[in-house]
Motif scaffolding. Structure first.
Motif, PDB file in Angstrom:
ATOM      1  N   ALA A   1      67.542 -28.776-140.259  1.00  0.00           N
ATOM      2  CA  ALA A   1      67.820 -30.072-139.642  1.00  0.00           C
ATOM      3  C   ALA A   1      67.193 -31.221-140.430  1.00  0.00           C
ATOM      4  N   ASP A   2      66.138 -30.899-141.240  1.00  0.00           N
ATOM      5  CA  ASP A   2      65.453 -31.944-141.999  1.00  0.00           C
ATOM      6  C   ASP A   2      65.999 -32.079-143.414  1.00  0.00           C
TER       7      ASP A   2
ATOM      8  N   ALA B   1      71.690 -28.577-146.820  1.00  0.00           N
ATOM      9  CA  ALA B   1      71.730 -27.638-145.695  1.00  0.00           C
ATOM     10  C   ALA B   1      72.963 -26.745-145.785  1.00  0.00           C
TER      11      ALA B   1
END
Length: 385
Positions: free
Chosen positions: A10-11, A17
């Motif tokens: 998520a970061d 990602a």
């Protein structure tokens, strides 16, 4: 440094990602710097892929920092990346990548632990950037310690860092003799002014490296010509101390004029000649720095163990070292040295060969109790043999 770990998906930037959750061929391309990503995304991707479950991907990502060109690295390494990412690249960038390493050093997001690591491995140019960051030096004394023990650090820069710490009541725990230095500084503002130019001290290190490769025939640093007491009767390099053949441009150090921090640094990172001079220093902090030097050889330990001119602390340190006393030559040297604690000498007697034991029994240079014990042990061995 906190343990390097995966950045939560998520970061991560969306493109990174998606890549991290994608197929192995795409990951390999990214780890090798060949994916259609922006520079900042590429840096994050390489870090993230170093934790991948596929060994080939991990290996390629580990090699990424060294292989990625500056046009990709320089921009992102100057941005507020997560500290573990910056540390990952700092550990793996080769020293020739000066611009990239400078970006890490100038990045406010870089962790103090990363500075400690770089302070221990960089050469002179990169180290000066660290020396100039006084806020970090005071906040993290471990950086000062790493700089102190890095043989490439200028002595003058080291002295300024020590002065900074002393004046601000910051104590680098790992620097021998720092308390004495701080006290000297309070008494004399010039206490940390180097007693010789940086080039003179640097000669000890460069010569040490050359000797290791067999390029130097004689000692690199000699005592002053006016102070012959500092010269050895026997030259460690096999040539007369005054013979500078093969040592053009030899620098001269007046050992008795050195400050304690200079002596301890030379004892730790200098060459064998430095250690042979400084182990006889009257200040036990200096002498102990020699015997604790990571560069000291087994032969030097044997010589120190049998040297009656070194301080008692050095003899006790060697005698109490399980590693050193495994060497038979060290055992023999300690037993023959009257400075060795009697209890230790008595314990080591039983390890001596018969001819060495008989020599101890006849010796007039050791305590009578030791020679008597040697005689009794020799007689006992003869009766049982």
């Amino acid at each position: 440094m906190e343990t390097l770990k995966l950045v939560p998906l998520a970061d991560l930037p969306p493109a990174v990602a998606a890549l991290a959750a994608g197929a192995t061929p795409a990951k390999l391309m990214a780890a090798r710097g060949m994916a259609p990503l922006r520079p900042a995304e590429m840096v994050m991707a390489v870090y993230q892929l170093s934790f991948d479950g596929d060994s080939a991907v991990r290996k390629a990502a580990e090699a990424g920092p060294a292989s990625l060109p500056d046009k990709i690295l320089l921009g992102p390494l100057g941005e507020p990346l997560p500290p573990p990412v910056l540390h990952f690249f700092a550990e793996r960038l080769p020293l020739v990548r000066r611009k990239a390493l400078e970006q890490v050093l100038l990045n406010h997001s870089t962790a103090d632990e990363t500075f400690v690591h770089l302070a221990g491995r960089l050469d002179e140019g990169g180290l000066e950037i660290i020396f100039q960051n006084e806020v970090r030096l005071l906040r993290c004394p471990a950086i000062v310690e790493a700089l102190y023990f890095n043989k490439h650090a200028r002595m003058s820069s080291v002295s300024r860092a020590l002065e900074l710490c002393a004046r601000n009541h910051v104590r680098p725990e790992g620097i021998p003799g720092f308390d004495e230095l701080a006290a000297a500084l309070l008494a004399d503002p010039n206490a940390v002014v180097p007693s010789a130019p940086d080039e003179v001290f640097a000669g000890a290190v460069t010569a040490s490296e050359a000797e290791a490769s067999g390029q130097v025939a004689g000692p690199a640093l000699l005592g002053s010509e006016e102070s012959e007491d500092d010269a050895f009767e026997e030259d460690p390099g096999g040539e007369a101390a005054g013979d500078d053949k093969g040592n053009a441009g030899t620098a001269f150090i007046k050992w008795d004029e050195l400050k304690i921090f200079e002596k301890v640094r030379l004892a730790t990172v200098g060459n064998q000649y430095c250690r042979q001079v400084l182990i006889r220093d009257t200040n036990k902090v200096v002498a102990m720095a020699v015997v604790r030097s990571p560069s000291i050889t087994d032969g030097e330990i044997v010589a120190a163990a049998g040297n009656r001119g070194v301080c008692d602390d050095v003899i006790r340190f060697i005698a109490n070292s399980r590693v050193y006393v495994q060497d038979y030559a060290v055992k023999q040297a300690l037993v023959n040295n009257p400075k060795c604690p009697l209890g230790t000498s008595l314990r080591l007697l039983s390890f001596l060969h018969p001819e060495d034991l008989r020599a101890i029994a006849r010796s007039k240079n050791i305590p009578g109790a030791l020679s008597t014990a040697a005689k009794k042990l020799a007689q006992t061995r003869n009766r049982s043999g």
